[in-house]
Design a protein around this motif. Structure first.
Motif, PDB file in Angstrom:
ATOM      1  N   ARG A 158     -10.612 -19.731  -4.218  1.00 30.96           N
ATOM      2  CA  ARG A 158     -10.412 -18.947  -3.014  1.00 30.96           C
ATOM      3  C   ARG A 158     -11.185 -17.633  -3.130  1.00 30.96           C
ATOM      4  N   THR A 159     -11.404 -16.994  -1.992  1.00 35.20           N
ATOM      5  CA  THR A 159     -11.920 -15.620  -1.964  1.00 35.20           C
ATOM      6  C   THR A 159     -11.040 -14.847  -0.983  1.00 35.20           C
ATOM      7  N   ASP A 160      -9.762 -14.741  -1.313  1.00 33.54           N
ATOM      8  CA  ASP A 160      -8.757 -14.232  -0.379  1.00 33.54           C
ATOM      9  C   ASP A 160      -8.357 -12.785  -0.683  1.00 33.54           C
ATOM     10  N   PRO A 161      -8.734 -11.852   0.201  1.00 34.76           N
ATOM     11  CA  PRO A 161      -8.312 -10.461   0.033  1.00 34.76           C
ATOM     12  C   PRO A 161      -6.795 -10.341   0.064  1.00 34.76           C
ATOM     13  N   ILE A 162      -6.302  -9.299  -0.552  1.00 31.16           N
ATOM     14  CA  ILE A 162      -4.860  -9.038  -0.566  1.00 31.16           C
ATOM     15  C   ILE A 162      -4.579  -7.776   0.235  1.00 31.16           C
ATOM     16  N   LEU A 163      -3.761  -7.918   1.261  1.00 31.00           N
ATOM     17  CA  LEU A 163      -3.301  -6.763   2.031  1.00 31.00           C
ATOM     18  C   LEU A 163      -2.124  -6.138   1.293  1.00 31.00           C
ATOM     19  N   VAL A 164      -2.256  -4.868   0.949  1.00 29.83           N
ATOM     20  CA  VAL A 164      -1.190  -4.131   0.267  1.00 29.83           C
ATOM     21  C   VAL A 164      -0.624  -3.116   1.254  1.00 29.83           C
ATOM     22  N   GLN A 165       0.630  -3.306   1.644  1.00 29.01           N
ATOM     23  CA  GLN A 165       1.300  -2.380   2.554  1.00 29.01           C
ATOM     24  C   GLN A 165       2.254  -1.528   1.735  1.00 29.01           C
ATOM     25  N   LEU A 166       1.965  -0.229   1.717  1.00 30.14           N
ATOM     26  CA  LEU A 166       2.639   0.672   0.790  1.00 30.14           C
ATOM     27  C   LEU A 166       2.773   2.052   1.416  1.00 30.14           C
ATOM     28  N   ASP A 167       4.002   2.524   1.532  1.00 25.78           N
ATOM     29  CA  ASP A 167       4.270   3.866   2.057  1.00 25.78           C
ATOM     30  C   ASP A 167       3.617   4.104   3.413  1.00 25.78           C
ATOM     31  N   GLY A 168       3.674   3.084   4.276  1.00 25.06           N
ATOM     32  CA  GLY A 168       3.146   3.222   5.624  1.00 25.06           C
ATOM     33  C   GLY A 168       1.642   3.079   5.744  1.00 25.06           C
ATOM     34  N   LYS A 169       0.968   2.750   4.651  1.00 21.89           N
ATOM     35  CA  LYS A 169      -0.476   2.572   4.657  1.00 21.89           C
ATOM     36  C   LYS A 169      -0.834   1.099   4.432  1.00 21.89           C
ATOM     37  N   ASN A 170      -2.004   0.724   4.926  1.00 17.53           N
ATOM     38  CA  ASN A 170      -2.512  -0.638   4.748  1.00 17.53           C
ATOM     39  C   ASN A 170      -3.801  -0.600   3.927  1.00 17.53           C
TER      40      ASN A 170
END
Length: 284
Positions: free
Chosen positions: A50-62
């Protein structure tokens, strides 16, 4: 899409594309009878990546870790040689989450090889334009320097169309960069001279994104380095360091390339104690 909550951070895997590469190249000097027990391969000895980015949602930020295979940028020859079966659909993945590229606060680039950086730009007229406009793009200074001035070996993976349109957005760092409380990018070298990993710590909750130092679950062995690594001995030492650290802290390890697992948690001995499997699809 698979998601995982680790402390304050929610991780969601976006659809960045898939390719099939030679298993021998992905496991370097490791004989096929050994790596073949750890990771499936096809009749051409290719493995699905795969070449799948990871969305990190942290403290109201993406935040997004790496950018996928991109769209409409590869030639027919490259698609054939790199075994690309599917290009990115990041926009659709984000839309399913009620987001768009305009909602991303920063791109966290572990390195800038084409399979990680092609999603940063897209065709526009006779050239290319940024996909994540006006967004900070963090990458190590060493990687950024080599991206713009590749050597005879790295020129095959550091492409001008992936850096020129976004050069005003790039914010390079030296050895370590704190993105926000608990989340760091750390320059390791190894796979590329400028390669970085990500470390998140929130109390007893830890995850480590080893990127291409441990691209799949089958690369857990500290000595298993890629033939693609520019500095394999550095990869081995860095993997040893961060696997020992993660085992001690019962960390989750997250994957960009693994076609079977999104994340795996290990105990102090390196034994698997939890995992998030990827929903499987079949490719013609």
């Amino acid at each position: 899409m698979e998601s995982l909550q680790i402390g304050r951070a929610k991780l969601t895997w976006l659809n960045g594309g898939v390719n099939f590469l030679d298993g021998g190249a992905m496991f370097g000097v490791v004989p096929k009878p050994l790596w073949g027990k750890k990771y499936p391969y096809n009749e051409r000895n290719q493995i699905e990546l795969r070449t799948d980015p990871i969305l990190v949602q942290l403290d109201g930020k993406n935040y997004v870790i790496d950018s996928g295979m991109g769209n409409g940028k590869l030639t027919d020859k490259q698609i054939r040689n790199f075994g690309v079966r599917e290009e990115s659909s990041i926009d659709q993945s984000l839309a399913e989450l009620g987001l768009s590229t305009d909602d991303i606060d920063a791109m966290l680039m572990t390195h800038l090889h084409f399979d990680h950086a092609c999603g940063l730009t897209k065709p526009a007229g006779d050239g290319y334009t940024s996909v994540f406009k006006n967004v900070a793009i963090y990458v190590s200074q060493v990687e950024w320097d080599e991206m713009r001035n590749p050597n005879i070996r790295s020129a095959n993976t550091y492409w001008e169309m992936n850096w020129k349109p976004i050069q005003q957005q790039v914010i390079p760092f030296e050895q370590e960069l704190t993105i926000t409380d608990g989340l760091k990018m750390i320059h390791t070298g190894g796979h590329s001279d400028g390669h970085s990993i990500l470390l998140f710590e929130d109390g007893d909750d830890t995850w480590i994104h080893m990127a291409d130092i441990m691209p799949t679950n089958a690369h857990q062995n500290k000595l298993w380095a890629l033939a693609y690594d520019d500095y394999p001995v550095t990869s081995v030492h860095q993997k040893e360091k961060w696997m020992d650290y993660g085992y001690k802290n019962k960390a989750w390890y997250t994957f960009y390339h693994d076609a079977y697992f999104r994340a795996i948690k290990f105990d102090e001995t390196g034994s698997r104690i939890d995992q998030v499997e990827r929903e499987r699809y079949e490719y013609d």
